[in-house]
Design a protein around this motif. Structure first.
Motif, mmCIF file in Angstrom:
data_model
loop_
_atom_site.group_PDB
_atom_site.id
_atom_site.type_symbol
_atom_site.label_atom_id
_atom_site.label_comp_id
_atom_site.label_asym_id
_atom_site.label_seq_id
_atom_site.Cartn_x
_atom_site.Cartn_y
_atom_site.Cartn_z
ATOM 1 N N ASN A 3 40.016 40.081 30.581
ATOM 2 C CA ASN A 3 38.787 39.523 31.149
ATOM 3 C C ASN A 3 38.398 40.242 32.433
ATOM 4 N N GLU A 4 39.399 40.582 33.259
ATOM 5 C CA GLU A 4 39.113 41.303 34.491
ATOM 6 C C GLU A 4 38.570 42.698 34.196
ATOM 7 N N THR A 5 39.056 43.331 33.136
ATOM 8 C CA THR A 5 38.549 44.657 32.774
ATOM 9 C C THR A 5 37.090 44.583 32.349
ATOM 10 N N ILE A 6 36.761 43.582 31.541
ATOM 11 C CA ILE A 6 35.362 43.402 31.126
ATOM 12 C C ILE A 6 34.493 43.099 32.341
ATOM 13 N N SER A 7 35.011 42.268 33.236
ATOM 14 C CA SER A 7 34.259 41.963 34.462
ATOM 15 C C SER A 7 34.091 43.197 35.331
ATOM 16 N N MET A 8 35.136 44.034 35.404
ATOM 17 C CA MET A 8 35.044 45.261 36.205
ATOM 18 C C MET A 8 33.978 46.196 35.663
ATOM 19 N N LEU A 9 33.850 46.264 34.330
ATOM 20 C CA LEU A 9 32.829 47.110 33.724
ATOM 21 C C LEU A 9 31.440 46.757 34.258
ATOM 22 N N LYS A 10 31.176 45.470 34.392
ATOM 23 C CA LYS A 10 29.869 45.037 34.888
ATOM 24 C C LYS A 10 29.798 45.061 36.405
ATOM 25 N N THR A 11 30.949 44.871 37.061
ATOM 26 C CA THR A 11 30.965 44.875 38.525
ATOM 27 C C THR A 11 30.681 46.254 39.088
ATOM 28 N N THR A 12 30.957 47.307 38.314
ATOM 29 C CA THR A 12 30.674 48.663 38.800
ATOM 30 C C THR A 12 29.202 48.851 39.140
ATOM 31 N N SER A 13 28.334 48.003 38.601
ATOM 32 C CA SER A 13 26.911 48.121 38.922
ATOM 33 C C SER A 13 26.636 47.851 40.398
#
Length: 302
Positions: free
Chosen positions: A219-229
């Motif tokens: 879940n943190e990896t998926i969140s990181m993908l979007k947090t990079t924005s």
């Protein structure tokens, strides 16, 4: 003459039980409402020309978008690597019997979880305003290495520091929760066999804790993908930044946002599938208590 046990009384015919299914009118109403809403959504998406599907098609595989997509993937992978390694180290420090080590890890987690990620990104990007030069040496003594901060902390480095160090604080609590899920007696047994604390962590505790650690890490990896924005605040060129730069030139804001959202959805879907495979890999040998599992076990035992 007495009737046999369980036999029907004389003169009474056996009647079959007629089962009537329970009606659920509310379900049909919900299905009808959802069907109407879905039809309205499809209609407006297909008929509203302001979505600009021709613009979406033109920029979906354009070079700037694909370059931004590549940078997003690189940031996600490297930031999560920093976060996982740092989180494991911080979790082990938090479990240390040394109060100084445990307190230092707790302070780190408190600081990085308690401040906004955008503020941390800006801090690392403008670190040169606080320290024009970074040096390594003896305090109040000679310097061994000295380098210009603007040369060392580039935009890419600032993104990695901001995202990775912030993620390490969250991963530390995830890893610590997984470690606490392992029975304490196993660590004591390992110590009785002569294993050191590091060996116990590496060979006994962490392998068993992975079953608990993997799902929130996915879940943190998926969140990181979007947090990079969020790195748009320091101007780094990633997927959303690329879409915004193009929209600033042709004023097609909505179509370019759809392009970015499409790629985020594709990557999130792939990561979700990969997370499922990893969870099954580390969940081998563990049978969750699903509905009906107890009845099945009872039937087998009897």
């Amino acid at each position: 003459m007495t009737d046999r046990p369980g036999a029907e009384p004389a003169g009474r015919e056996r009647q079959e039980i007629r089962a009537v299914p329970v009606r659920h009118p509310g379900r049909w109403v919900a299905v009808a409402v959802l069907a109407v809403l879905a039809a309205m959504l499809v209609h407006t998406v297909l008929t509203n020309e302001r979505f600009g599907w021709d613009v979406v098609g033109n920029y979906l595989f354009s070079a700037p978008i694909l370059n931004g997509l590549r940078n997003t993937l690189v940031l996600t992978v490297l930031s999560m690597a920093i976060g996982i390694v740092g989180g494991v180290g911080l979790a082990v420090m938090r479990q240390s019997p040394n109060p100084v080590v445990s307190g230092a890890a707790a302070t780190y987690i408190w600081l990085f979880r308690g401040t906004p990620l955008i503020a941390q990104l800006l801090f690392w990007n403008f670190l040169a305003a606080l320290y024009p030069r970074l040096s390594l040496g003896v305090p109040f003594g000679p310097e061994f290495i000295s380098v210009d901060t603007n040369v060392l902390i580039t935009q890419f480095a600032a993104c990695l520091l901001g995202l990775g160090l912030n993620e390490a604080a969250y991963m530390a609590e995830i890893v610590r929760g997984g470690m606490l899920s392992v029975d304490r007696g196993q660590a004591e047994a390992a110590g009785a066999l002569g294993m050191t604390r590091s060996q116990t962590m590496r060979r006994i505790v962490l392998p068993q804790a992975m079953r608990v650690i993997v799902p929130p890490t996915g879940n943190e990896t998926i969140s990181m993908l979007k947090t990079t924005s969020l790195v748009v605040v320091i101007g780094y060129f990633e997927l959303l930044t690329s879409a915004q730069r193009i929209s600033n030139q042709n004023f097609q804001v909505i179509p370019l946002l759809i392009v970015a959202a499409f790629w985020y959805l594709v990557l999130t879907s792939l990561l979700t599938i990969g997370q499922g495979f990893v969870e099954r890999r580390f969940g081998r040998g563990f049978v969750p208590d699903r509905p009906g599992s107890r009845l099945l076990s009872r039937a087998v035992n009897t």
